[in-house]
Scaffold this motif. Sequence first.
Motif, PDB file in Angstrom:
ATOM      1  N   GLN A  13       0.826  -1.201   0.000  1.00 53.94           N
ATOM      2  CA  GLN A  13       0.000   0.000   0.000  1.00 53.94           C
ATOM      3  C   GLN A  13       0.866   1.259   0.000  1.00 53.94           C
ATOM      4  O   GLN A  13       2.020   1.225   0.471  1.00 53.94           O
ATOM      5  CB  GLN A  13      -0.909   0.004   1.227  1.00 53.94           C
ATOM      6  N   SER A 114      -0.137   0.118  -4.490  1.00 51.83           N
ATOM      7  CA  SER A 114      -1.539   0.395  -4.770  1.00 51.83           C
ATOM      8  C   SER A 114      -2.375   0.108  -3.539  1.00 51.83           C
ATOM      9  O   SER A 114      -2.058  -0.788  -2.754  1.00 51.83           O
ATOM     10  CB  SER A 114      -2.023  -0.470  -5.937  1.00 51.83           C
ATOM     11  N   SER A 115      -3.446   0.871  -3.398  1.00 52.65           N
ATOM     12  CA  SER A 115      -4.387   0.621  -2.304  1.00 52.65           C
ATOM     13  C   SER A 115      -5.519  -0.286  -2.767  1.00 52.65           C
ATOM     14  O   SER A 115      -6.404  -0.625  -1.981  1.00 52.65           O
ATOM     15  CB  SER A 115      -4.938   1.945  -1.771  1.00 52.65           C
TER      16      SER A 115
END
Length: 115
Positions: A13, A114-115
């Motif tokens: 994340q 990436s979330s």
Amino acid sequence: QVQLVESGGDLVQPGGSLRLSCAASGSSFNINAMGWYRQAPGKERELVAFIVNGAGANYADSVKGRFTISRDNAKNAVYLQMNSLKPEDTAVYYCYANRRGAGYWGQGTQVTVSS
């Protein structure tokens, strides 16, 4: 010939950390410099960080203060500690070694932020 094997790539994340490792084998003596490059989709491969025997480390402006390169000469290994990761750090990260003027590349390890 020098063989380079990277490891440590993962999905993380934004704001997270990862540590990449690269181990050299084969004719790995007299490697005078090792480093990391990366290539994002649709972009050219770019230097991330580089460390030369007897000299300091160099970093791309985009990673200064967030990434740290280190080398273990006894293990013929180089590491990249990546903190405060951003989505724009997403890329395939390649290990590079220079031995007596010849360059060698690893196969790459995917880092996705990436979330």
